[in-house]
Design a protein around this motif. Structure first.
Motif, PDB file in Angstrom:
ATOM      1  N   ASP A 120       0.913  -1.247  -0.069  1.00  0.00           N
ATOM      2  CA  ASP A 120       0.175   0.041  -0.066  1.00  0.00           C
ATOM      3  C   ASP A 120       0.993   1.115  -0.124  1.00  0.00           C
ATOM      4  OD1 ASP A 120      -2.340  -1.357   0.282  1.00  0.00           O
ATOM      5  OD2 ASP A 120      -2.305  -1.505   2.271  1.00  0.00           O
ATOM      6  N   LEU A 121       1.861   1.179   0.891  1.00  0.00           N
ATOM      7  CA  LEU A 121       2.692   2.394   1.165  1.00  0.00           C
ATOM      8  C   LEU A 121       3.578   2.725  -0.258  1.00  0.00           C
ATOM      9  CD1 LEU A 121       4.382   1.968   4.631  1.00  0.00           C
ATOM     10  CD2 LEU A 121       2.281   3.086   3.800  1.00  0.00           C
ATOM     11  N   LEU A 122       3.733   1.921  -1.057  1.00  0.00           N
ATOM     12  CA  LEU A 122       4.683   1.974  -2.421  1.00  0.00           C
ATOM     13  C   LEU A 122       3.644   2.727  -3.346  1.00  0.00           C
ATOM     14  CD1 LEU A 122       6.356  -1.110  -2.649  1.00  0.00           C
ATOM     15  CD2 LEU A 122       7.451   1.161  -2.076  1.00  0.00           C
ATOM     16  N   ARG A 123       2.427   2.750  -3.153  1.00  0.00           N
ATOM     17  CA  ARG A 123       1.315   3.289  -4.023  1.00  0.00           C
ATOM     18  C   ARG A 123       1.007   5.078  -3.793  1.00  0.00           C
ATOM     19  NH1 ARG A 123      -3.427  -0.788  -4.110  1.00  0.00           N
ATOM     20  NH2 ARG A 123      -4.152   0.813  -6.188  1.00  0.00           N
ATOM     21  N   PHE A 124       1.531   5.563  -2.734  1.00  0.00           N
ATOM     22  CA  PHE A 124       1.137   6.776  -2.387  1.00  0.00           C
ATOM     23  C   PHE A 124       2.326   7.676  -3.450  1.00  0.00           C
ATOM     24  CE2 PHE A 124      -0.948   5.055   1.351  1.00  0.00           C
ATOM     25  CZ  PHE A 124      -1.907   5.873   1.393  1.00  0.00           C
ATOM     26  N   PRO A 125       1.900   8.786  -3.329  1.00  0.00           N
ATOM     27  CA  PRO A 125       2.738   9.953  -4.133  1.00  0.00           C
ATOM     28  C   PRO A 125       4.043  10.236  -3.204  1.00  0.00           C
ATOM     29  CG  PRO A 125       0.655  10.815  -4.020  1.00  0.00           C
ATOM     30  CD  PRO A 125       0.480   9.474  -3.277  1.00  0.00           C
ATOM     31  N   ARG A 126       5.099  10.258  -3.756  1.00  0.00           N
ATOM     32  CA  ARG A 126       6.340  10.391  -2.853  1.00  0.00           C
ATOM     33  C   ARG A 126       7.216  11.749  -2.925  1.00  0.00           C
ATOM     34  NH1 ARG A 126       8.798   4.504  -5.272  1.00  0.00           N
ATOM     35  NH2 ARG A 126       7.059   3.834  -4.665  1.00  0.00           N
ATOM     36  N   ALA A 127       7.836  11.766  -1.811  1.00  0.00           N
ATOM     37  CA  ALA A 127       8.866  12.962  -1.873  1.00  0.00           C
ATOM     38  C   ALA A 127      10.165  12.640  -1.486  1.00  0.00           C
ATOM     39  CB  ALA A 127       8.256  13.854  -0.524  1.00  0.00           C
ATOM     40  N   SER A 128      11.079  13.830  -1.391  1.00  0.00           N
ATOM     41  CA  SER A 128      12.391  13.412  -1.248  1.00  0.00           C
ATOM     42  C   SER A 128      12.940  14.505  -0.242  1.00  0.00           C
ATOM     43  CB  SER A 128      13.307  13.161  -2.539  1.00  0.00           C
ATOM     44  OG  SER A 128      14.580  13.235  -2.223  1.00  0.00           O
ATOM     45  N   THR A 129      13.850  14.050   0.588  1.00  0.00           N
ATOM     46  CA  THR A 129      14.754  15.168   1.154  1.00  0.00           C
ATOM     47  C   THR A 129      16.029  14.774   1.819  1.00  0.00           C
ATOM     48  OG1 THR A 129      14.397  16.958   3.263  1.00  0.00           O
ATOM     49  CG2 THR A 129      13.791  14.521   3.619  1.00  0.00           C
ATOM     50  N   THR A 130      17.018  15.533   1.663  1.00  0.00           N
ATOM     51  CA  THR A 130      18.288  14.797   2.267  1.00  0.00           C
ATOM     52  C   THR A 130      18.521  15.727   3.823  1.00  0.00           C
ATOM     53  OG1 THR A 130      19.313  15.029  -0.018  1.00  0.00           O
ATOM     54  CG2 THR A 130      20.696  15.006   2.049  1.00  0.00           C
ATOM     55  N   VAL A 166      13.747   9.178   0.154  1.00  0.00           N
ATOM     56  CA  VAL A 166      12.506   9.004  -0.569  1.00  0.00           C
ATOM     57  C   VAL A 166      11.554   8.126   0.280  1.00  0.00           C
ATOM     58  CG1 VAL A 166      11.278   8.449  -2.850  1.00  0.00           C
ATOM     59  CG2 VAL A 166      13.757   9.249  -2.682  1.00  0.00           C
ATOM     60  N   GLY A 167      10.269   8.960   0.257  1.00  0.00           N
ATOM     61  CA  GLY A 167       9.122   8.037   0.922  1.00  0.00           C
ATOM     62  C   GLY A 167       7.960   8.913   0.726  1.00  0.00           C
ATOM     63  N   VAL A 168       7.007   8.869   1.544  1.00  0.00           N
ATOM     64  CA  VAL A 168       5.805   9.404   1.320  1.00  0.00           C
ATOM     65  C   VAL A 168       5.614  10.525   2.616  1.00  0.00           C
ATOM     66  CG1 VAL A 168       3.076   9.097   1.924  1.00  0.00           C
ATOM     67  CG2 VAL A 168       4.624   7.246   0.589  1.00  0.00           C
ATOM     68  N   PRO A 169       5.134  11.787   2.430  1.00  0.00           N
ATOM     69  CA  PRO A 169       5.090  12.556   3.480  1.00  0.00           C
ATOM     70  C   PRO A 169       3.964  12.045   4.621  1.00  0.00           C
ATOM     71  CG  PRO A 169       4.883  13.783   1.105  1.00  0.00           C
ATOM     72  CD  PRO A 169       4.926  12.318   0.971  1.00  0.00           C
ATOM     73  N   ILE A 217       8.826  12.626   6.967  1.00  0.00           N
ATOM     74  CA  ILE A 217       8.714  11.899   5.800  1.00  0.00           C
ATOM     75  C   ILE A 217       8.580  10.207   6.323  1.00  0.00           C
ATOM     76  CG2 ILE A 217       9.729  10.514   3.803  1.00  0.00           C
ATOM     77  CD1 ILE A 217      10.621  13.369   2.739  1.00  0.00           C
ATOM     78  N   VAL A 218       7.873   9.527   5.756  1.00  0.00           N
ATOM     79  CA  VAL A 218       7.730   8.080   6.050  1.00  0.00           C
ATOM     80  C   VAL A 218       8.640   7.399   5.083  1.00  0.00           C
ATOM     81  CG1 VAL A 218       6.350   6.001   6.319  1.00  0.00           C
ATOM     82  CG2 VAL A 218       5.437   8.178   7.087  1.00  0.00           C
ATOM     83  N   ALA A 219       9.763   7.086   5.103  1.00  0.00           N
ATOM     84  CA  ALA A 219      10.764   6.938   4.348  1.00  0.00           C
ATOM     85  C   ALA A 219      11.162   5.368   3.980  1.00  0.00           C
ATOM     86  CB  ALA A 219      12.158   7.482   4.681  1.00  0.00           C
ATOM     87  N   PHE A 220      11.060   5.027   2.925  1.00  0.00           N
ATOM     88  CA  PHE A 220      11.324   3.595   2.619  1.00  0.00           C
ATOM     89  C   PHE A 220      12.850   3.451   1.969  1.00  0.00           C
ATOM     90  CE2 PHE A 220       7.099   4.254   0.320  1.00  0.00           C
ATOM     91  CZ  PHE A 220       6.530   4.643   1.743  1.00  0.00           C
ATOM     92  N   PHE A 221      13.445   4.647   1.269  1.00  0.00           N
ATOM     93  CA  PHE A 221      14.872   4.505   0.532  1.00  0.00           C
ATOM     94  C   PHE A 221      15.815   5.552   1.189  1.00  0.00           C
ATOM     95  CE2 PHE A 221      11.586   3.425  -2.328  1.00  0.00           C
ATOM     96  CZ  PHE A 221      11.936   2.143  -3.328  1.00  0.00           C
ATOM     97  N   ALA A 222      16.974   5.212   1.335  1.00  0.00           N
ATOM     98  CA  ALA A 222      18.154   6.030   1.796  1.00  0.00           C
ATOM     99  C   ALA A 222      19.375   5.982   0.810  1.00  0.00           C
ATOM    100  CB  ALA A 222      18.271   5.851   3.216  1.00  0.00           C
TER     101      ALA A 222
END
Lengths: 423, 237
Positions: free
Chosen positions: A138-148, A182-185, A226-231
């Motif tokens: 489910d989480l992979l289907r939400f619009p994503r955002a990125s931040t460093t 990268v993840g979902v706000p 952000i609820v992050a999946f990628f780093a």
């Protein structure tokens, strides 16, 4: 080999002799003027003739063995158990701003758990219109955002509140890493559940035994969390919260909940263990600050530093370091070579992003004299990184957390570097 | 900016987001079932929100503590070796080395119940029942000299207990207490008078070391033969 004197002189002498006997004139190759032609140039080396490794040798690579010093280190006496403990990023050996995930520090309260994407569940409940359960799919289907963003442990430098204690910026400033996430706000997930008007706080907790639950005002949750999946391009490492963690830009690392399993919405703070017993900052009158969420502007010279002595003698010297602020972007870093009597402004190398590590450099011509190196960060709010004494004057010695005082390195004439305090 | 203004601002932003500007739900996820919420939301708030039905007395708590807790925290919650001390330390918060315990430092009893119930015993969390948690909490109150040995703690009387340091905390005041002070234009030349070394980490000598006595992880000497550097690194590993 362990009965050698600590200076290592005799062992080095012995090894150098054998190396010379075996491989020809290797040492001295970096001297300013070669007495004789360098065999590394005049003789055909193996790597210039035979094959290196094939492309199928290493599906996922590790650093070359000569970089084996660039690893996490822990200090066993700091905590009573290695599963509720800390280790340190080798910031003395890194450059730029992105921390390699494999040596980015860890802080767990009941160990690094193994959680698969299949077993992963995220619940949103409390003061919401629709309490929800999400799978990882489910989480992979939400619009994503990125931040460093930098993640700095609230306790980074905490052992140094009362004086100079550990030798090396890895140990005194290395409870930090900086990654591209990268993840979902979190805002998007909260909107999916529909936060009710009485909902003023969120409480985030992890799937591990410690849970690490923390309260956060809704304002922050709806802003840049952000609820992050990628780093740094790939999935989070196990020890950094695989498969899902919170990214809370600018705020103390404890709130970056790993293995995130639940977001509860409440009308008040939970006042959990991690925001009462811990992560509260004792002040001189015996009362304590709570909810000290933001990490203030801070910097450290990463080289020269105790683990990076100057071995090349006098002449051109690169002073390099990191600066960061939870209150925005770093606008300037000043460097002193005389313990704060005089300052010159260093250059920021690369972008200065808000709430992220920034690299600074100052190139000097070292005359071989002793130096007292310091760096002083200034952020876009005009906040100037204070000295340790200025902080202690307000907070005393038992704050435990939030030590962003200016670090001093004593560079001696032989190029060795010590962690000191000056007055 | 004060905390209350921050929160007020947050409410403004929130109402803007909750208005028609907000995105429509995407319809992802599924409703959480009541038994799932009950299983995972075990938080207890300072006002008692989340407290389950149940009770426990000091003597039962002492037995459970002896069985599940005392091997680390001591028979009297005084802490063994370097494991956390849970009782004592009253009046030490302005000492050079304060002893911060449930009795001397923690503001709310809710946190004690909540944390024990969810995260203790260390290594076998979520194995104490609700009644056992009430009993352990009652025993910790007794260990801290806050109740008599016949005390029974329950959901009904939970909020009657006030911990000694309930008023010992205040919200982050750095914006007022520090930021204004530290935003002054800094001195650039002829600043400090005398610069003298007052503390040296080298004198404590408590940092992990490489085999050659340097701080662990010191960069290899590039003028040393690679073979020697590799040998040292192998020894350090």
């Amino acid at each position: 080999m362990t009965d050698e004197p600590r200076s290592g002189t005799s062992r080095r002498g012995f090894l150098r002799t054998s190396a010379l006997a075996g491989a020809g004139l290797a040492a001295g190759a970096t001297a300013a003027r070669a007495e004789a032609a360098d065999p590394l140039i005049t003789e055909v080396q193996d790597w210039a003739s035979a094959f290196g490794d094939p492309v199928d040798a290493t599906p996922y690579g590790m650093p070359i063995r000569f970089e084996s010093h660039v690893v996490r280190r822990n200090v066993s006496w700091l905590t009573e158990s290695p599963v509720s403990s800390i280790n340190f990023t080798p910031i003395h050996a890194l450059e730029g701003t992105i921390t390699p995930q494999g040596c980015a520090f860890e802080r767990h309260h009941s160990g690094a758990i193994e959680m698969s994407k299949q077993d992963y569940r995220l619940m949103i409940n409390g003061l919401v219109d629709r309490p929800l359960v999400f799978t990882f799919e489910d989480l992979l289907r939400f619009p994503r955002a990125s931040t460093t963003a930098f993640l700095e442990c609230a306790a980074n430098g905490g052992m140094e509140w009362a004086g100079a204690q550990l030798e090396g910026c890895q140990f005194t400033q290395g409870m930090i890493h900086n990654m591209e996430y990268v993840g979902v706000p979190l805002r998007v997930l909260l909107e999916e559940a529909g936060v009710q008007p009485e909902g003023k706080w969120i409480y985030a907790e992890g799937a591990d035994a410690s849970s690490n639950g923390r309260s956060m005002p809704l304002e922050k949750a709806m802003d840049d969390v952000i609820v992050a999946f990628f780093a740094n391009g790939e999935a989070l490492r196990k020890e950094h919260g695989y498969p899902v963690r919170l990214v809370v830009p600018g705020w103390e690392g404890n709130m970056w909940i790993k293995w995130l399993r639940r977001i509860g919405v409440y009308d008040q703070a939970v006042e959990s263990r991690e925001e009462t017993s811990k992560y509260t900052d004792l002040m001189p009158d015996g009362r304590a600050r709570k909810w000290t969420w933001v990490m203030d502007a801070k910097s450290v010279i990463t080289a020269p530093s105790p683990q990076v002595p100057i071995r090349h003698g006098k002449g051109p010297l690169v002073i390099t370091g990191l600066a960061w602020s939870g209150n925005g972007a770093i606008s300037r870093v000043d460097v002193s070579t005389d313990g704060g009597k005089n300052w010159q402004t260093a250059r920021l190398t690369g972008d200065s992003k808000p709430k992220a590590l920034v690299r600074f450099h100052l190139d000097i011509d070292w005359d071989g004299e002793e130096m007292m190196l310091q760096s002083r960060a200034i952020d876009e709010t005009g906040y100037v990184q204070p000295t340790k004494d200025a902080l202690r004057e307000i907070r005393g010695l038992n704050n435990v957390y939030h030590n962003n005082g200016i670090q001093t390195w004593w560079v001696k004439a032989d190029g060795e570097v010590e962690n000191v305090e000056v007055a | 900016m004060s905390k209350s203004r921050n929160l007020a601002l947050g409410a403004t932003i929130l109402s803007a987001l909750a208005s028609p500007v907000a995105a429509e739900p995407l319809g992802l996820g599924r409703p959480a079932l009541p038994e799932e919420v009950t299983a995972w939301d075990v938080s207890v708030l300072p006002d008692g929100t989340g407290l389950p039905e149940g009770s426990g007395d000091v003597l039962t708590g002492e037995e459970v503590f002896a069985e599940k807790c005392s091997s680390c925290h001591g028979e009297f919650a005084e802490g063994l070796d370097s494991w956390p001390v849970l009782a004592g330390g009253e009046g030490t918060l302005t000492d050079r080395r304060p002893v911060k315990t449930v009795g001397s430092y923690w503001p709310y009893l809710s946190t004690v119940f909540d944390y024990i119930h969810r995260s203790m015993p260390f290594g076998a969390a979520q194995t104490v029942s609700v009644d056992e948690t009430y009993a352990i909490t009652a025993f910790l109150l007794y260990s801290n000299g806050l109740v008599e040995d016949d005390f029974v703690l329950s959901k009904a009387n939970f909020l009657e207990v006030e911990l000694p340091n309930a008023d010992g905390f205040y919200a982050d005041d750095r914006p007022e207490a520090e930021y204004a002070l530290f935003r002054a234009e800094p001195c650039m030349a002829d600043c400090a008078a005398e610069v003298k070394v007052t503390k040296r980490a080298a004198e404590l000598n408590v940092t992990p070391e490489d085999p050659d006595g340097r701080p662990a992880g010191t960069l290899p000497d590039l003028r040393m033969a690679a073979a020697e550097a590799a040998a040292l690194a192998a020894e350090a590993a």
